[in-house]
Design an enzyme around this catalytic site. Sequence first.
Site, mmCIF file in Angstrom:
data_model
loop_
_atom_site.group_PDB
_atom_site.id
_atom_site.type_symbol
_atom_site.label_atom_id
_atom_site.label_comp_id
_atom_site.label_asym_id
_atom_site.label_seq_id
_atom_site.Cartn_x
_atom_site.Cartn_y
_atom_site.Cartn_z
ATOM 1 N N LYS A 187 31.625 45.541 37.856
ATOM 2 C CA LYS A 187 31.208 44.803 36.645
ATOM 3 C C LYS A 187 32.170 45.257 35.548
ATOM 4 C CE LYS A 187 29.357 44.781 33.077
ATOM 5 N NZ LYS A 187 30.124 44.468 31.831
ATOM 6 N N CYS A 295 40.610 57.021 25.847
ATOM 7 C CA CYS A 295 39.646 58.126 25.873
ATOM 8 C C CYS A 295 40.350 59.475 25.850
ATOM 9 C CB CYS A 295 38.771 58.021 27.101
ATOM 10 S SG CYS A 295 39.739 58.123 28.605
HETATM 11 P P1 NAD Z 1 31.016 50.401 26.293
HETATM 12 O O1 NAD Z 1 30.163 51.590 26.579
HETATM 13 O O2 NAD Z 1 30.653 49.521 25.152
HETATM 14 O O3 NAD Z 1 31.073 49.436 27.586
HETATM 15 C C1 NAD Z 1 31.360 49.937 28.867
HETATM 16 C C2 NAD Z 1 30.670 49.046 29.897
HETATM 17 O O4 NAD Z 1 29.255 49.106 29.690
HETATM 18 C C3 NAD Z 1 31.078 47.584 29.809
HETATM 19 O O5 NAD Z 1 31.242 47.074 31.113
HETATM 20 C C4 NAD Z 1 29.913 46.937 29.074
HETATM 21 O O6 NAD Z 1 29.707 45.594 29.440
HETATM 22 C C5 NAD Z 1 28.739 47.792 29.501
HETATM 23 N N1 NAD Z 1 27.691 47.860 28.462
HETATM 24 C C6 NAD Z 1 27.870 47.768 27.114
HETATM 25 N N2 NAD Z 1 26.681 47.856 26.492
HETATM 26 C C7 NAD Z 1 25.747 48.034 27.447
HETATM 27 C C8 NAD Z 1 24.330 48.216 27.419
HETATM 28 N N3 NAD Z 1 23.640 48.227 26.277
HETATM 29 N N4 NAD Z 1 23.683 48.387 28.587
HETATM 30 C C9 NAD Z 1 24.359 48.373 29.747
HETATM 31 N N5 NAD Z 1 25.705 48.194 29.834
HETATM 32 C C10 NAD Z 1 26.388 48.036 28.703
HETATM 33 O O7 NAD Z 1 32.522 50.948 26.168
HETATM 34 P P2 NAD Z 1 33.816 50.135 25.733
HETATM 35 O O8 NAD Z 1 33.733 49.835 24.282
HETATM 36 O O9 NAD Z 1 34.080 49.043 26.682
HETATM 37 O O10 NAD Z 1 34.939 51.255 25.993
HETATM 38 C C11 NAD Z 1 35.274 52.251 25.060
HETATM 39 C C12 NAD Z 1 34.521 53.533 25.334
HETATM 40 O O11 NAD Z 1 34.788 53.991 26.651
HETATM 41 C C13 NAD Z 1 34.963 54.669 24.425
HETATM 42 O O12 NAD Z 1 33.817 55.402 24.045
HETATM 43 C C14 NAD Z 1 35.870 55.506 25.311
HETATM 44 O O13 NAD Z 1 35.975 56.863 24.960
HETATM 45 C C15 NAD Z 1 35.178 55.366 26.619
HETATM 46 N N6 NAD Z 1 36.092 55.642 27.721
HETATM 47 C C16 NAD Z 1 35.924 56.829 28.373
HETATM 48 C C17 NAD Z 1 36.771 57.165 29.402
HETATM 49 C C18 NAD Z 1 36.604 58.456 30.135
HETATM 50 O O14 NAD Z 1 37.262 58.621 31.139
HETATM 51 N N7 NAD Z 1 35.778 59.378 29.694
HETATM 52 C C19 NAD Z 1 37.797 56.283 29.780
HETATM 53 C C20 NAD Z 1 37.929 55.066 29.099
HETATM 54 C C21 NAD Z 1 37.048 54.766 28.072
#
Ligand code: NAD
Length: 510
Positions: A187, A295
């Site tokens: 997803k 990240c």
């Molecule tokens: P996000 O948490 O908004 O979304 C990530 C995924 O979760 C997406 O597929 C989204 O559709 C889903 N999602 C969003 N809201 C949701 C909800 N309420 N319930 C269930 N699923 C939901 O993150 P983003 O904005 O896409 O990405 C940026 C974030 O990811 C930053 O915080 C970054 O630090 C983090 N990140 C972390 C790593 C790591 O390895 N630690 C790597 C890349 C990104």
Amino acid sequence: MTLAAEPTTPDTQTSKRIHHWIAGKPHASTSGRSAPVWNPATGEIQANVDLASVEEINYAIASAKIASVGWRATPLARRSEIMFKFRELLDANRQELAQIISLEHGKVPSDALGEIARGLENVEFACGVPHLLKGGFSEQVSRGVDVYSIRQPLGVVAGITPFNFPAMVPLWMIANAVACGNAFVLKPSEKDPSASLFIAELLQRAGLPDGVLTVIHGDKLAVDTILEHPDIAAVSFVGSTPIAKYIYETGTKNGKRVQALGGAKNHMLLLPDADVEMAADAAVSAAYGSAGERCMAISVVVAVGNVADPMIEALRSRLPKINVGPGTDKDAEMGPLITREHRDKVAGYLESGKVQGATLVVDGRDADIAKNKGFFLGVSLMDHVTADMDSYKDEIFGPVLQVVRVDTYEEGLKLINDNQYGNGTAIFTRDGGAARQFQFDVKVGMVGINVPIPVPVSYYSFGGWKASLFGDTHMYGPEGILFYTRGKVVSSRWPDPSTSKVDLGFPQNR
Ligand code: NAD
């Protein structure tokens, strides 16, 4: 952002529609729900992506379950061969994939090529799956008895991925999960969904049987359906910390194996003996690459003692040279942010930092490009930031570098260790002893010594500490293989009537 599950209607600016990938082919959704996919460089909607219904997700998981049975029985040699072929196709199609990423994410193509290269490493690691799945064997643990261990796939596993690495993060998961013999349901982020479909097509061309990889587009409804589905054995998640925590708690409550990687605040500890010019090059590259939407981006420089002033000057002198623009401009080094809403949120931290007492050395809101229709913000530099400011406490995830001034190594270390996040960190120094002490002391999962973005190579594993990771295993590499398989230990004796007798005592090895 919390995503709604209410019906939505497609935006009419475009007729382009992005579908799911189920059972080896595109699957047009009948859910009646969709989300806009923006072109961040122009501020226009360029497509609408299907948002799956519960019925569609159930159908997709059912087809993955059927495929997992045959795939698990497919010889290791064949699985490895498909990975090799996929590796070749990915390599040959880097440019096209980079364009797809750039168009939806906004990062410039050269940066997109970087994430593809790092994702490719994970495929190369997975090509060695026959070796990685070798078990142990102990001969003659008792008379005529041998014991051996094997690792078997889990069945159907799922991945939920963020917008910022639309190819690399899915590849972190898919390569190992599939090579280990699982069917994988992805997803991806609904903000840049096309890269995952391109990857699915390449894997199909490489010979992956239909249904072994499924791509379901969706929002919270899709995620919750995956988390509750009895046929999903494990969930890998990468995204923001609040959602990672939710995924971990909900997934484990439903009996699933979960690894959930969250947000970050990565500090560079700059000691007084560091090479300031080298450290400034590294900090600028790590802070503003991909508009800070990484990240592992360095977002805070912790300057110890009198190194702060020369560092600020070295940073300030580099910023005007950074070329900010759309991915279509071949000279651009940094693109826009992912959405208008996110750009405004990042800009809000510049304002709150100023109000709370920080010095805005360079304010990206003043850049000409910030007046563009796309979601651009210029590079920003903040000095005299303190731990109580919102811009320090929160993950900004934008092109903002902050400098915190401290007097001693101990004060800098405490700041880093007290931070809620523990994804990456770096120390810049010429003192090997100090670097080694930092490596020993710091409560962070990935550490760079004069290396600003210490993303481990694919034969190590990736993961943070504290609020940057929920779960027991790190992602990809050896821990990825453990995550996507479970162990079985076999004790084996071949019939030998001469040694057979009834013995009700607990088995002992003699
Ligand atoms: P996000 O948490 O908004 O979304 C990530 C995924 O979760 C997406 O597929 C989204 O559709 C889903 N999602 C969003 N809201 C949701 C909800 N309420 N319930 C269930 N699923 C939901 O993150 P983003 O904005 O896409 O990405 C940026 C974030 O990811 C930053 O915080 C970054 O630090 C983090 N990140 C972390 C790593 C790591 O390895 N630690 C790597 C890349 C990104």
